[in-house]
Design a protein around this motif. Structure first.
Motif, PDB file in Angstrom:
ATOM      1  N   PRO A  65      -6.286  -3.948  13.012  1.00  0.00           N
ATOM      2  CA  PRO A  65      -4.877  -3.543  12.869  1.00  0.00           C
ATOM      3  C   PRO A  65      -4.635  -2.835  11.533  1.00  0.00           C
ATOM      4  O   PRO A  65      -5.253  -3.166  10.518  1.00  0.00           O
ATOM      5  CB  PRO A  65      -4.116  -4.875  12.935  1.00  0.00           C
ATOM      6  CG  PRO A  65      -5.028  -5.793  13.678  1.00  0.00           C
ATOM      7  CD  PRO A  65      -6.425  -5.370  13.310  1.00  0.00           C
ATOM      8  N   HIS A  66      -3.717  -1.892  11.574  1.00  0.00           N
ATOM      9  CA  HIS A  66      -3.446  -1.025  10.413  1.00  0.00           C
ATOM     10  C   HIS A  66      -3.204  -1.818   9.129  1.00  0.00           C
ATOM     11  O   HIS A  66      -3.783  -1.514   8.084  1.00  0.00           O
ATOM     12  CB  HIS A  66      -2.221  -0.162  10.749  1.00  0.00           C
ATOM     13  CG  HIS A  66      -1.765   0.702   9.630  1.00  0.00           C
ATOM     14  ND1 HIS A  66      -2.477   1.791   9.194  1.00  0.00           N
ATOM     15  CD2 HIS A  66      -0.667   0.630   8.833  1.00  0.00           C
ATOM     16  CE1 HIS A  66      -1.834   2.360   8.189  1.00  0.00           C
ATOM     17  NE2 HIS A  66      -0.733   1.676   7.946  1.00  0.00           N
ATOM     18  N   GLY A  67      -2.368  -2.838   9.225  1.00  0.00           N
ATOM     19  CA  GLY A  67      -2.028  -3.604   8.020  1.00  0.00           C
ATOM     20  C   GLY A  67      -3.234  -4.316   7.435  1.00  0.00           C
ATOM     21  O   GLY A  67      -3.422  -4.348   6.209  1.00  0.00           O
ATOM     22  N   ALA A  83      -6.433  -3.473   7.821  1.00  0.00           N
ATOM     23  CA  ALA A  83      -7.358  -2.472   7.271  1.00  0.00           C
ATOM     24  C   ALA A  83      -6.892  -2.018   5.882  1.00  0.00           C
ATOM     25  O   ALA A  83      -7.672  -1.978   4.925  1.00  0.00           O
ATOM     26  CB  ALA A  83      -7.449  -1.282   8.224  1.00  0.00           C
ATOM     27  N   ASN A  84      -5.613  -1.694   5.767  1.00  0.00           N
ATOM     28  CA  ASN A  84      -5.079  -1.271   4.463  1.00  0.00           C
ATOM     29  C   ASN A  84      -5.211  -2.378   3.426  1.00  0.00           C
ATOM     30  O   ASN A  84      -5.619  -2.133   2.284  1.00  0.00           O
ATOM     31  CB  ASN A  84      -3.585  -0.945   4.582  1.00  0.00           C
ATOM     32  CG  ASN A  84      -3.342   0.483   4.996  1.00  0.00           C
ATOM     33  OD1 ASN A  84      -4.225   1.315   4.889  1.00  0.00           O
ATOM     34  ND2 ASN A  84      -2.147   0.758   5.467  1.00  0.00           N
ATOM     35  N   ALA A  85      -4.823  -3.584   3.828  1.00  0.00           N
ATOM     36  CA  ALA A  85      -4.798  -4.702   2.883  1.00  0.00           C
ATOM     37  C   ALA A  85      -6.190  -4.969   2.323  1.00  0.00           C
ATOM     38  O   ALA A  85      -6.361  -5.218   1.129  1.00  0.00           O
ATOM     39  CB  ALA A  85      -4.257  -5.951   3.581  1.00  0.00           C
ATOM     40  N   THR A  98       0.839  -1.206   0.000  1.00  0.00           N
ATOM     41  CA  THR A  98       0.000   0.000   0.000  1.00  0.00           C
ATOM     42  C   THR A  98       0.875   1.257   0.000  1.00  0.00           C
ATOM     43  O   THR A  98       0.607   2.211  -0.752  1.00  0.00           O
ATOM     44  CB  THR A  98      -0.937  -0.002   1.233  1.00  0.00           C
ATOM     45  OG1 THR A  98      -1.635  -1.246   1.284  1.00  0.00           O
ATOM     46  CG2 THR A  98      -1.935   1.141   1.161  1.00  0.00           C
ATOM     47  N   HIS A  99       1.921   1.257   0.804  1.00  0.00           N
ATOM     48  CA  HIS A  99       2.832   2.416   0.805  1.00  0.00           C
ATOM     49  C   HIS A  99       3.434   2.627  -0.580  1.00  0.00           C
ATOM     50  O   HIS A  99       3.552   3.755  -1.061  1.00  0.00           O
ATOM     51  CB  HIS A  99       3.969   2.217   1.813  1.00  0.00           C
ATOM     52  CG  HIS A  99       3.498   2.100   3.223  1.00  0.00           C
ATOM     53  ND1 HIS A  99       4.222   1.463   4.200  1.00  0.00           N
ATOM     54  CD2 HIS A  99       2.347   2.516   3.811  1.00  0.00           C
ATOM     55  CE1 HIS A  99       3.543   1.512   5.330  1.00  0.00           C
ATOM     56  NE2 HIS A  99       2.406   2.139   5.116  1.00  0.00           N
ATOM     57  N   ALA A 100       3.846   1.516  -1.195  1.00  0.00           N
ATOM     58  CA  ALA A 100       4.491   1.617  -2.509  1.00  0.00           C
ATOM     59  C   ALA A 100       3.522   2.180  -3.550  1.00  0.00           C
ATOM     60  O   ALA A 100       3.855   3.126  -4.284  1.00  0.00           O
ATOM     61  CB  ALA A 100       4.993   0.234  -2.936  1.00  0.00           C
ATOM     62  N   VAL A 153      -6.226   5.033   0.681  1.00  0.00           N
ATOM     63  CA  VAL A 153      -6.306   3.762   1.416  1.00  0.00           C
ATOM     64  C   VAL A 153      -6.036   4.027   2.899  1.00  0.00           C
ATOM     65  O   VAL A 153      -6.801   3.573   3.777  1.00  0.00           O
ATOM     66  CB  VAL A 153      -5.294   2.715   0.883  1.00  0.00           C
ATOM     67  CG1 VAL A 153      -5.402   1.423   1.684  1.00  0.00           C
ATOM     68  CG2 VAL A 153      -5.514   2.447  -0.596  1.00  0.00           C
ATOM     69  N   HIS A 154      -4.967   4.778   3.172  1.00  0.00           N
ATOM     70  CA  HIS A 154      -4.655   5.070   4.574  1.00  0.00           C
ATOM     71  C   HIS A 154      -5.755   5.909   5.224  1.00  0.00           C
ATOM     72  O   HIS A 154      -6.098   5.688   6.380  1.00  0.00           O
ATOM     73  CB  HIS A 154      -3.294   5.759   4.688  1.00  0.00           C
ATOM     74  CG  HIS A 154      -2.164   4.779   4.731  1.00  0.00           C
ATOM     75  ND1 HIS A 154      -1.759   4.075   3.631  1.00  0.00           N
ATOM     76  CD2 HIS A 154      -1.370   4.347   5.753  1.00  0.00           C
ATOM     77  CE1 HIS A 154      -0.769   3.262   3.961  1.00  0.00           C
ATOM     78  NE2 HIS A 154      -0.509   3.405   5.255  1.00  0.00           N
ATOM     79  N   ALA A 155      -6.300   6.867   4.487  1.00  0.00           N
ATOM     80  CA  ALA A 155      -7.365   7.707   5.061  1.00  0.00           C
ATOM     81  C   ALA A 155      -8.588   6.852   5.402  1.00  0.00           C
ATOM     82  O   ALA A 155      -9.165   6.995   6.484  1.00  0.00           O
ATOM     83  CB  ALA A 155      -7.737   8.811   4.077  1.00  0.00           C
TER      84      ALA A 155
HETATM   85 FE   LIG Z   1       0.779   2.117   6.490  1.00  0.00          FE
END
Ligand SMILES: [Fe+2]
Length: 387
Positions: free
Chosen positions: A277-279, A281-283, A198-200, A263-265
């Motif tokens: 967990p953050h990961g 949720a993003n995934a 997601t960061h990438a 995605v992060h928002a």
């Molecule tokens: Fe992140």
């Protein structure tokens, strides 16, 4: 190029198998005599921590342990770590663990030299003084926190998440030793790896992206898509683990330079309201936000599809771009990521509140390649709910 670019970052990076053994001498080079070691309870008894303590002791550095970090940390954990660091006259902060631990460590390092509590500094550029030298040692290939200027906290009373963002949070040193990720079980390997992806992808398509960030982000997409399945299914294979740590590191550099996006928002309310967990949720949200975003920059999403291994020869730009989201959905499926918000047991009635919450995460939304309104955020959540 029509704008001026400034690049700041982590001061020094050491990458390679066995590099954790250099922790002691490197802390000494930073002037450390008494280091506070920040980790979570689960990591405390492992060889990762005992080896780290050994490396510090062999460099004649006294160790002050703080092994109280919890997932999705509250700001009070950073306050407590900083209080102990100050009381014990620590002169260096070492964070060993995943994103939660490194965020607590980065914040604690500046809180020793700035008055008040972590909550006072949530925002951008509010930290006034540099902190203690800080050393980050990631044990997951995911967060990229070892190279960013952000520490994210969860405020459970107000059901919100927020970050301290300051150049003073850039660590003095990141030690990336892929051997430390070998023992990470398959599921956290999967979702932390998807956080890195997601960061990438978000940094690559960010409106703040530039020639330096884009090369890091695109390389990260290739590395992560080429190694994540292997790291999940064959976790003791160093080739996959090294590929993932390189990928998450490059994704972190991309994120540090260009930021993240919708995605992060949209993931923040899942953490703040439902403790996802953050990961994870993003995934879960990533393919749905990509499907929404690709018309915003078809050229870049076509490049992403190619970096993910999709054949795009003979396709129009739009067709090629549309393959990026489906390739990520397939990767998620292959590694056992929940396919919908329903699977995460998020109630459909919460969507309006989540959409309102996402709109408050202003900086990532401002970077997003396609504008996001409260209505489009709700629509993305609805599609993600169904899966
Ligand atoms: Fe992140």
């Amino acid at each position: 190029m029509d704008r001026i670019i400034t690049v700041e970052g982590v001061k020094k990076t050491i990458f390679g198998s066995g590099s954790i053994k250099r922790l002691g001498e490197e802390c000494k080079a930073l002037g450390a005599k008494r280091a506070i070691i920040i980790a979570d309870k689960a990591l405390a008894g492992t060889t990762i921590v005992t080896d780290s303590l050994e490396a510090l002791k062999s460099a004649s550095i006294e160790v002050i342990p703080y092994f109280e970090v919890l997932p999705e940390p509250a700001p009070s954990l950073a306050d407590a770590a900083a209080a102990i660091a100050s009381k014990e006259a620590a002169d260096c902060v070492v964070g060993i663990g995943g994103g939660s631990t490194m965020d607590v460590a980065k914040a604690a390092a500046v809180l020793t030299k700035n008055p008040g509590s972590a909550t006072d500094y949530i925002g951008l550029g509010l930290v006034k003084n540099p902190g203690l030298p800080s050393v980050m040692v990631p044990t997951t290939a995911g967060t990229g926190s070892e190279v960013t200027f952000t520490a994210v906290f969860t405020m459970r009373e107000s059901k919100s998440k927020g970050g301290i963002n300051s150049p003073y949070l850039y660590p003095s040193l990141a030690i990336l030793d892929p051997e430390l990720t070998l023992s990470l079980p398959p599921y956290p390997t999967a979702y932390t790896g998807m956080d890195a992806l997601t960061h990438a992808i978000e940094s690559y398509t960010s409106l703040q992206a530039h020639f330096l960030s884009e090369t890091q982000s695109l390389s990260a997409i290739e590395l992560i898509s080429g190694n994540l399945r292997g790291a999940v299914y064959d976790g003791s294979n160093m080739i996959y683990r090294e590929g993932m740590l390189k990928g998450s590191y490059q994704a972190g550099l991309g994120l540090a330079m260009a930021g993240v996006g919708a995605v992060h928002a949209l993931a923040y309310p899942l953490g703040a309201l439902f403790n996802i967990p953050h990961g994870i949720a993003n995934a879960t949200l990533l393919p749905f936000v990509m499907a929404y975003n690709y018309p915003g920059n078809t050229e870049k999403f076509a490049m992403i599809a190619q970096a993910l291994g999709e054949g795009i020869d003979g396709l129009s730009m739009r067709e090629a771009a549309s393959k990026a989201a489906s390739a990520v959905a397939q990767l998620s499926k292959d590694i056992g990521i929940p396919a919908s918000l329903k699977e995460l047991q998020i109630p459909v009635e919460a969507i309006p509140e989540m959409a309102q919450g996402a709109m408050k995460v202003a900086r990532p939304l401002a970077n997003n390649p396609r504008p996001v309104t409260v209505d489009s955020a709700a629509e993305i959540y609805r599609l993600a709910f169904k899966g």
